[in-house]
Design an enzyme around this catalytic site. Structure first.
Site, PDB file in Angstrom:
ATOM      1  N   LYS A 112       0.819  -1.210   0.000  1.00  9.90           N
ATOM      2  CA  LYS A 112       0.000   0.000   0.000  1.00  9.90           C
ATOM      3  C   LYS A 112       0.854   1.262   0.000  1.00  9.90           C
ATOM      4  CE  LYS A 112      -2.644  -0.513   3.593  1.00  9.90           C
ATOM      5  NZ  LYS A 112      -2.069  -1.750   4.153  1.00  9.90           N
ATOM      6  N   ARG A 122      11.262  -6.045   4.694  1.00 10.70           N
ATOM      7  CA  ARG A 122      10.830  -4.652   4.543  1.00 10.70           C
ATOM      8  C   ARG A 122      11.701  -3.707   5.360  1.00 10.70           C
ATOM      9  NH1 ARG A 122       4.619  -2.864   5.269  1.00 10.70           N
ATOM     10  NH2 ARG A 122       4.957  -3.387   7.467  1.00 10.70           N
ATOM     11  N   ARG A 141      11.013  -1.949  11.102  1.00 13.78           N
ATOM     12  CA  ARG A 141      10.057  -1.737  12.182  1.00 13.78           C
ATOM     13  C   ARG A 141      10.098  -2.893  13.167  1.00 13.78           C
ATOM     14  NH1 ARG A 141       4.526  -0.041   9.206  1.00 13.78           N
ATOM     15  NH2 ARG A 141       3.848  -1.660  10.651  1.00 13.78           N
ATOM     16  N   ARG A 170      -0.955  -9.142  13.464  1.00 12.32           N
ATOM     17  CA  ARG A 170      -1.495  -8.001  12.709  1.00 12.32           C
ATOM     18  C   ARG A 170      -2.390  -8.471  11.568  1.00 12.32           C
ATOM     19  NH1 ARG A 170       3.823  -5.458  10.901  1.00 12.32           N
ATOM     20  NH2 ARG A 170       2.501  -4.044   9.682  1.00 12.32           N
TER      21      ARG A 170
END
Length: 215
Positions: A14, A128, A161, A172
């Site tokens: 996204k 990521r 993160r 999540r």
């Protein structure tokens, strides 16, 4: 006018596609996380309410979240369209947006959903890396920055993160499935939903988005 909601599970891409759409169509990219941070830093009455809740470890109610979104969408930079990322997350939030959107001249007219299998998401999430300054997202396996460990856009060192590990990610993803996926049925019934294959190469995805959104 493009009044867009962007949806998809964490790790679906996204952030990457939101930046491209916002740049391509000159739309403000509005994320709930940014809105909360801005409101808390502003010292406004609403911001202070949210700050007190967050600092006490509570969850910001749908009512306050919707009030914040309504205020943000009412600003002049959204008059010619917007890209909303991270809201709505629940059916009550979607219904509130449907109610106040037309009231402020910001009615949603398109919902883009990026689909991606969980096994692909888990593989992506481990690689990521994100920019803590501008929010740009990269991947050490599939979308490397031009310079290792450095953001292409602002030159800030990239970070991983804390919740970008398999165990945290599974939680999540489960939360997303429970609370947010019902929104896909909601917007499908509204005739606004357009789904895309999030496993496609970025340029292929952009071509499909151009076909939908126009040039």
């Amino acid at each position: 006018m493009l009044n867009i909601i962007l949806m998809g599970p964490p790790g679906a891409g996204k952030g990457t596609h939101a930046k491209w759409i916002a740049d391509q169509y000159k739309l403000p990219h509005i994320s709930t996380g940014d809105m909360f941070r801005e409101a808390m830093a502003s010292g406004s009455e609403l911001g202070n309410k949210i700050k007190d809740i967050v600092n006490s470890g509570g969850l910001v109610s749908d009512e306050l979240t919707c009030e914040l979104v309504k205020e943000r969408l009412s600003r002049p930079d959204c008059a010619n369209g917007y890209l909303l990322d991270g809201f709505p997350r629940t059916i009550p939030q979607a219904e509130a947006l449907k109610a106040f959107g037309p009231e402020i001249g910001r009615e949603v007219n398109l919902v883009i959903d990026i689909e991606c299998p969980s096994e692909v998401l888990i593989s992506r999430i481990a690689g990521r890396r994100v920019c803590p300054k501008c929010g740009a997202s990269f991947n050490v396996n599939t979308m490397k920055p031009k310079k290792e460990g450095i953001c292409d856009y602002c030159g800030t060192p990239l970070i991983q993160r804390k919740d970008d590990n398999v165990d945290s990610f599974k939680v999540r993803l489960e939360n997303y499935t429970k609370s947010t996926e019902p929104l896909l049925d909601y917007y499908k019934k509204e005739g606004l939903l357009h789904s895309f294959d999030g496993t496609l190469p970025i340029l292929n995805m952009q071509s499909e988005l151009l076909a939908l959104l126009g040039k």
